[in-house]
Design a protein around this motif. Structure first.
Motif, mmCIF file in Angstrom:
data_model
loop_
_atom_site.group_PDB
_atom_site.id
_atom_site.type_symbol
_atom_site.label_atom_id
_atom_site.label_comp_id
_atom_site.label_asym_id
_atom_site.label_seq_id
_atom_site.Cartn_x
_atom_site.Cartn_y
_atom_site.Cartn_z
ATOM 1 N N SER A 136 -4.101 6.618 9.053
ATOM 2 C CA SER A 136 -2.819 6.565 8.335
ATOM 3 C C SER A 136 -2.546 5.156 7.838
ATOM 4 N N PRO A 137 -1.639 5.019 6.828
ATOM 5 C CA PRO A 137 -1.295 3.675 6.354
ATOM 6 C C PRO A 137 -0.857 2.739 7.477
ATOM 7 N N VAL A 138 -0.153 3.251 8.496
ATOM 8 C CA VAL A 138 0.307 2.372 9.581
ATOM 9 C C VAL A 138 -0.881 1.766 10.325
ATOM 10 N N VAL A 195 9.228 14.920 -5.694
ATOM 11 C CA VAL A 195 8.533 14.123 -4.677
ATOM 12 C C VAL A 195 7.722 13.059 -5.408
ATOM 13 N N ASP A 196 8.079 11.793 -5.198
ATOM 14 C CA ASP A 196 7.357 10.694 -5.858
ATOM 15 C C ASP A 196 6.249 10.215 -4.921
ATOM 16 N N GLY A 197 4.991 10.378 -5.371
ATOM 17 C CA GLY A 197 3.839 10.080 -4.504
ATOM 18 C C GLY A 197 3.407 11.341 -3.779
ATOM 19 N N ALA A 198 3.237 12.438 -4.556
ATOM 20 C CA ALA A 198 3.089 13.766 -3.946
ATOM 21 C C ALA A 198 1.670 14.110 -3.526
ATOM 22 N N ALA A 199 0.661 13.330 -3.954
ATOM 23 C CA ALA A 199 -0.726 13.730 -3.677
ATOM 24 C C ALA A 199 -1.296 13.068 -2.427
ATOM 25 N N GLY A 200 -0.567 12.170 -1.810
ATOM 26 C CA GLY A 200 -1.083 11.440 -0.638
ATOM 27 C C GLY A 200 -0.931 12.238 0.648
ATOM 28 N N GLY A 201 -1.175 11.557 1.769
ATOM 29 C CA GLY A 201 -1.176 12.235 3.057
ATOM 30 C C GLY A 201 0.154 12.892 3.382
ATOM 31 N N VAL A 202 1.253 12.185 3.219
ATOM 32 C CA VAL A 202 2.573 12.750 3.527
ATOM 33 C C VAL A 202 3.055 13.631 2.365
ATOM 34 N N GLY A 203 2.874 13.148 1.134
ATOM 35 C CA GLY A 203 3.377 13.879 -0.028
ATOM 36 C C GLY A 203 2.781 15.274 -0.151
ATOM 37 N N SER A 204 1.461 15.396 0.076
ATOM 38 C CA SER A 204 0.815 16.703 -0.099
ATOM 39 C C SER A 204 1.292 17.700 0.954
ATOM 40 N N ALA A 251 1.993 12.220 -9.542
ATOM 41 C CA ALA A 251 0.642 11.816 -9.137
ATOM 42 C C ALA A 251 -0.072 11.285 -10.366
ATOM 43 N N ARG A 252 -1.187 10.592 -10.130
ATOM 44 C CA ARG A 252 -2.028 10.204 -11.268
ATOM 45 C C ARG A 252 -2.640 11.475 -11.868
ATOM 46 N N ALA A 253 -3.054 11.376 -13.135
ATOM 47 C CA ALA A 253 -3.479 12.570 -13.885
ATOM 48 C C ALA A 253 -4.579 13.346 -13.168
ATOM 49 N N GLN A 292 -8.427 2.018 -0.414
ATOM 50 C CA GLN A 292 -8.624 2.086 -1.866
ATOM 51 C C GLN A 292 -7.460 2.773 -2.572
ATOM 52 N N GLY A 293 -6.536 3.358 -1.802
ATOM 53 C CA GLY A 293 -5.293 3.846 -2.412
ATOM 54 C C GLY A 293 -5.372 5.297 -2.828
ATOM 55 N N SER A 294 -5.488 5.541 -4.134
ATOM 56 C CA SER A 294 -5.321 6.901 -4.657
ATOM 57 C C SER A 294 -6.249 7.896 -3.966
ATOM 58 N N ARG A 295 -5.667 9.026 -3.586
ATOM 59 C CA ARG A 295 -6.469 10.048 -2.892
ATOM 60 C C ARG A 295 -5.759 11.382 -2.953
ATOM 61 N N SER A 352 14.235 6.581 5.868
ATOM 62 C CA SER A 352 14.002 7.264 7.142
ATOM 63 C C SER A 352 12.767 6.700 7.823
ATOM 64 N N MET A 353 12.933 6.248 9.071
ATOM 65 C CA MET A 353 11.813 5.670 9.829
ATOM 66 C C MET A 353 11.538 6.441 11.117
ATOM 67 N N GLY A 354 12.285 7.508 11.365
ATOM 68 C CA GLY A 354 11.973 8.363 12.497
ATOM 69 C C GLY A 354 12.234 7.730 13.847
ATOM 70 N N GLU A 390 5.449 15.847 10.785
ATOM 71 C CA GLU A 390 6.709 15.365 11.386
ATOM 72 C C GLU A 390 7.543 14.620 10.342
ATOM 73 N N THR A 391 6.884 13.718 9.605
ATOM 74 C CA THR A 391 7.605 12.894 8.631
ATOM 75 C C THR A 391 8.178 13.745 7.505
ATOM 76 N N ALA A 392 7.347 14.629 6.966
ATOM 77 C CA ALA A 392 7.816 15.476 5.859
ATOM 78 C C ALA A 392 8.970 16.371 6.310
HETATM 79 N N1 NAP Z 1 9.007 6.183 7.185
HETATM 80 C C1 NAP Z 1 8.172 6.947 7.871
HETATM 81 O O1 NAP Z 1 8.530 7.571 8.888
HETATM 82 C C2 NAP Z 1 6.758 7.067 7.390
HETATM 83 C C3 NAP Z 1 5.847 7.924 8.024
HETATM 84 C C4 NAP Z 1 4.564 8.036 7.489
HETATM 85 C C5 NAP Z 1 4.203 7.282 6.383
HETATM 86 N N2 NAP Z 1 5.118 6.429 5.826
HETATM 87 C C6 NAP Z 1 4.801 5.610 4.648
HETATM 88 O O2 NAP Z 1 4.760 6.472 3.535
HETATM 89 C C7 NAP Z 1 3.880 5.932 2.561
HETATM 90 C C8 NAP Z 1 2.918 7.016 2.113
HETATM 91 O O3 NAP Z 1 2.104 7.431 3.197
HETATM 92 P P1 NAP Z 1 0.867 8.371 2.894
HETATM 93 O O4 NAP Z 1 0.171 8.579 4.184
HETATM 94 O O5 NAP Z 1 1.275 9.552 2.103
HETATM 95 O O6 NAP Z 1 -0.003 7.371 1.962
HETATM 96 P P2 NAP Z 1 -1.195 7.706 1.011
HETATM 97 O O7 NAP Z 1 -1.968 8.877 1.527
HETATM 98 O O8 NAP Z 1 -1.877 6.419 0.784
HETATM 99 O O9 NAP Z 1 -0.517 8.211 -0.351
HETATM 100 C C9 NAP Z 1 0.180 7.347 -1.201
HETATM 101 C C10 NAP Z 1 0.325 8.039 -2.537
HETATM 102 O O10 NAP Z 1 1.106 7.188 -3.375
HETATM 103 C C11 NAP Z 1 0.766 7.507 -4.693
HETATM 104 N N3 NAP Z 1 1.087 6.400 -5.581
HETATM 105 C C12 NAP Z 1 0.393 5.270 -5.831
HETATM 106 N N4 NAP Z 1 1.051 4.497 -6.725
HETATM 107 C C13 NAP Z 1 2.186 5.171 -7.049
HETATM 108 C C14 NAP Z 1 3.262 4.912 -7.917
HETATM 109 N N5 NAP Z 1 3.337 3.768 -8.632
HETATM 110 N N6 NAP Z 1 4.244 5.812 -8.003
HETATM 111 C C15 NAP Z 1 4.206 6.956 -7.272
HETATM 112 N N7 NAP Z 1 3.194 7.269 -6.434
HETATM 113 C C16 NAP Z 1 2.204 6.383 -6.322
HETATM 114 C C17 NAP Z 1 -0.714 7.805 -4.686
HETATM 115 O O11 NAP Z 1 -0.865 8.822 -5.646
HETATM 116 P P3 NAP Z 1 -2.192 9.042 -6.538
HETATM 117 O O12 NAP Z 1 -3.311 9.257 -5.533
HETATM 118 O O13 NAP Z 1 -1.906 10.268 -7.325
HETATM 119 O O14 NAP Z 1 -2.377 7.797 -7.333
HETATM 120 C C18 NAP Z 1 -0.994 8.262 -3.258
HETATM 121 O O15 NAP Z 1 -1.345 9.613 -3.235
HETATM 122 C C19 NAP Z 1 3.185 4.735 3.213
HETATM 123 O O16 NAP Z 1 3.841 3.556 2.788
HETATM 124 C C20 NAP Z 1 3.425 4.953 4.697
HETATM 125 O O17 NAP Z 1 3.438 3.741 5.418
HETATM 126 C C21 NAP Z 1 6.375 6.304 6.298
#
Ligand code: NAP
Length: 314
Positions: A40-42, A148-157, A174-176, A297-300, A249-251, A129-131
């Protein structure tokens, strides 16, 4: 036991497979023989030393907050689980890790559906849990439209699927390359970045009721404009939120009620064929450095996960 550890902060190369003392469950906890553990990002932030929480991290540290495995020890005051059960869940977040190992202690868990792959289960815990927590905070009702802004990542999906299961119309950014992927998750895809309102107009979206920012990419002012109300927006990743009157929200780390009830609910949705945990890539435990490098590497599409068995050589 064997475990991935780091004894200094730095890039993925500081991760080593080493021996470590197996943890014991405290009251309210269980221990699992791990089959898979999410990245995870953390984990990346703590390992790099860049996150403020790194300062409170005793070294060496075992990363990983999500795991799935077979229950092999049970603490006091635990009901509803027996030795040998297959479960997935989340470590004690106060420990900030511990899952990338042969054995891990879980604080919250649910039974793994028999048909759910270990990789999906191991990566699922904090995303669900987060979602769940974020969707609860948004006060969603069936028929509403959610961005949902950032919908394709680990939490967004995961968030888009759980929202769709609540009868919500979901629009995900998400990116195209990821737009087909979001279609498969029952979300309407749209590009992220400035000008979101115009792109929603082009999709004939006339009303946005709620918005969830998972990306922390600076979209809060635009999301407030879209919904017309800062209280209709929740962010998980933008620390400027208080400036805009938006809920960050930080849980559990912030003493909030958590979304643990989402774990068995998502497991049930999985058995009904209405939920999946998208996996971008799986690596064996000894390739943890490669897994972290890929994660950076970010996008996924979805999560990166480590697989754990008895064959790892230290
Ligand atoms: N507050 C909490 O309780 C909590 C809990 C868990 C995670 N988080 C945080 O939530 C964030 C996301 O976690 P994650 O696991 O989902 O990360 P992740 O899997 O790295 O996903 C991040 C997503 O952000 C998208 N993205 C990149 N640039 C963007 C932009 N300019 N505008 C909109 N979307 C963009 C990417 O989309 P594309 O692949 O389509 O480019 C990627 O899918 C992290 O910062 C993490 O630390 C917070």
């Amino acid at each position: 036991m064997f475990a991935v550890r780091f004894d200094r902060f730095g890039g993925p190369e500081v991760l080593r497979l080493a021996t470590a003392e197996a943890p014991r469950p405290e009251p309210g906890q269980i221990r699992v023989r791990v089959h898979a553990a999410g990245v995870s990002p953390v984990d990346l932030g703590l390992r790099s030393g860049r996150t403020p929480m790194s300062a409170q991290l005793p070294l060496p540290h075992i990363p990983g907050v999500d795991a799935a495995g077979v229950v092999d020890d049970i603490g006091f005051d635990v009901d509803g689980v027996t030795i040998g059960d297959h479960v997935f869940g989340i470590v004690d977040l106060a420990q900030l890790g511990g899952a990338s190992a042969q054995y891990a202690v879980l604080q919250r868990w649910a039974h793994k559906p028999a048909t759910m792959p270990w990789t999906q289960a191991g990566a699922a815990g904090t995303g669900i849990e987060t979602a769940t927590r974020a969707l609860d905070l948004l006060g969603l009702e069936p028929g509403m439209t959610l961005v949902v802004d950032g919908a394709a990542g680990g939490v967004g999906s995961i968030a888009v699927q759980l929202a769709a299961a609540r009868g919500i119309r979901v629009i995900g950014t998400a990116r195209a390359d990821n737009h087909d992927f979001l279609h498969q998750l029952a979300a309407t895809p749209v590009a992220y970045g400035p000008g979101l309102a115009d792109r929603l107009d082009a999709l004939s979206v006339t009303q946005v009721d709620r918005a969830l920012d998972v990306a922390g990419a600076g979209s809060l002012p635009e999301l407030i404009d879209l919904t017309g109300d800062p209280a209709a927006v929740v962010t998980l990743a933008d620390f400027t939120a208080p400036t805009y009157g938006v809920r960050l929200s930080m849980g559990q780390l912030a003493g909030e009620p958590d979304g643990r009830h989402g774990l068995p609910a998502a497991a049930q949705l999985f058995t009904e064929g209405r939920f999946t945990v998208p996996i971008e890539a799986a690596f064996p435990l000894e390739k943890a450095a490669d897994a972290h490098e890929t994660a950076e590497q970010g996008s996924r599409r979805g999560k990166i996960v480590l697989t754990v068995d008895d064959t790892h050589e230290i």
